[in-house]
Design a protein around this motif. Structure first.
Motif, PDB file in Angstrom:
ATOM      1  N   MET A   1      12.251  30.670  45.915  1.00  0.00           N
ATOM      2  CA  MET A   1      11.722  29.885  47.153  1.00  0.00           C
ATOM      3  C   MET A   1       9.880  29.910  47.018  1.00  0.00           C
ATOM      4  N   ALA A   2       9.416  28.832  47.169  1.00  0.00           N
ATOM      5  CA  ALA A   2       8.101  28.708  47.124  1.00  0.00           C
ATOM      6  C   ALA A   2       7.212  29.335  48.242  1.00  0.00           C
ATOM      7  N   ASN A   3       5.983  29.861  47.965  1.00  0.00           N
ATOM      8  CA  ASN A   3       5.378  30.252  49.007  1.00  0.00           C
ATOM      9  C   ASN A   3       4.594  29.108  49.869  1.00  0.00           C
ATOM     10  N   LEU A   4       4.793  28.872  51.030  1.00  0.00           N
ATOM     11  CA  LEU A   4       3.948  27.900  51.819  1.00  0.00           C
ATOM     12  C   LEU A   4       2.703  28.268  52.417  1.00  0.00           C
ATOM     13  N   VAL A   5       2.516  29.425  52.463  1.00  0.00           N
ATOM     14  CA  VAL A   5       1.142  29.925  53.072  1.00  0.00           C
ATOM     15  C   VAL A   5      -0.023  29.055  52.461  1.00  0.00           C
ATOM     16  N   PRO A   6      -0.316  29.022  51.230  1.00  0.00           N
ATOM     17  CA  PRO A   6      -1.649  28.344  50.741  1.00  0.00           C
ATOM     18  C   PRO A   6      -1.521  26.961  51.118  1.00  0.00           C
ATOM     19  N   ALA A   7      -0.281  26.106  51.127  1.00  0.00           N
ATOM     20  CA  ALA A   7      -0.185  24.690  51.345  1.00  0.00           C
ATOM     21  C   ALA A   7      -0.327  24.465  53.010  1.00  0.00           C
ATOM     22  N   THR A   8       0.228  25.461  53.523  1.00  0.00           N
ATOM     23  CA  THR A   8      -0.111  25.305  55.072  1.00  0.00           C
ATOM     24  C   THR A   8      -1.581  25.631  55.305  1.00  0.00           C
ATOM     25  N   VAL A   9      -2.257  26.362  54.930  1.00  0.00           N
ATOM     26  CA  VAL A   9      -3.731  26.650  55.452  1.00  0.00           C
ATOM     27  C   VAL A   9      -4.454  25.319  54.623  1.00  0.00           C
ATOM     28  N   GLY A  10      -4.301  24.826  53.794  1.00  0.00           N
ATOM     29  CA  GLY A  10      -5.033  23.702  53.226  1.00  0.00           C
ATOM     30  C   GLY A  10      -4.708  22.587  54.106  1.00  0.00           C
ATOM     31  N   SER A  11      -3.476  22.195  54.522  1.00  0.00           N
ATOM     32  CA  SER A  11      -3.026  21.148  55.386  1.00  0.00           C
ATOM     33  C   SER A  11      -3.736  21.244  56.641  1.00  0.00           C
ATOM     34  N   VAL A  12      -3.797  22.403  57.114  1.00  0.00           N
ATOM     35  CA  VAL A  12      -4.295  22.892  58.735  1.00  0.00           C
ATOM     36  C   VAL A  12      -5.905  22.468  58.470  1.00  0.00           C
ATOM     37  N   SER A  13      -6.458  23.172  57.385  1.00  0.00           N
ATOM     38  CA  SER A  13      -7.903  22.917  57.218  1.00  0.00           C
ATOM     39  C   SER A  13      -8.266  21.482  57.346  1.00  0.00           C
ATOM     40  N   GLY A  14      -7.325  20.695  56.630  1.00  0.00           N
ATOM     41  CA  GLY A  14      -7.647  19.105  56.530  1.00  0.00           C
ATOM     42  C   GLY A  14      -7.137  18.542  57.904  1.00  0.00           C
ATOM     43  N   LEU A  15      -6.685  19.024  58.788  1.00  0.00           N
ATOM     44  CA  LEU A  15      -6.133  18.630  59.854  1.00  0.00           C
ATOM     45  C   LEU A  15      -7.466  18.808  60.872  1.00  0.00           C
TER      46      LEU A  15
END
Length: 69
Positions: A1-15
């Motif tokens: 299972m991949a850790n989604l925290v870095p992707a989430t933080v990155g996408s939220v920063s973009g948002l």
């Protein structure tokens, strides 16, 4: 299972960058919701056999609590 925290933080920063000019609580709300979804994915089992075992154990626990044991 991949850790989604870095992707989430990155996408939220973009948002948040897109929402510049929005009230301060809008990006904060988006960040909190994204982290909540990621946390739920990490805490609850994702494999179907593990998920079935978790729900079965939870149901048995609730039934024991209702019966007063």
């Amino acid at each position: 299972m991949a850790n989604l925290v870095p992707a989430t933080v990155g996408s939220v920063s973009g948002l948040a960058t897109v929402l510049v000019g929005a009230p301060w609580w809008v990006p904060v709300l988006c960040l909190v919701l994204a982290l909540l979804v990621t946390t739920v994915q990490v805490i609850f089992p994702q494999d179907s056999t593990d998920r079935l075992a978790w729900w079965t154990d939870r149901r048995a626990h609730k039934q024991r609590r209702r019966s007063g044991q």
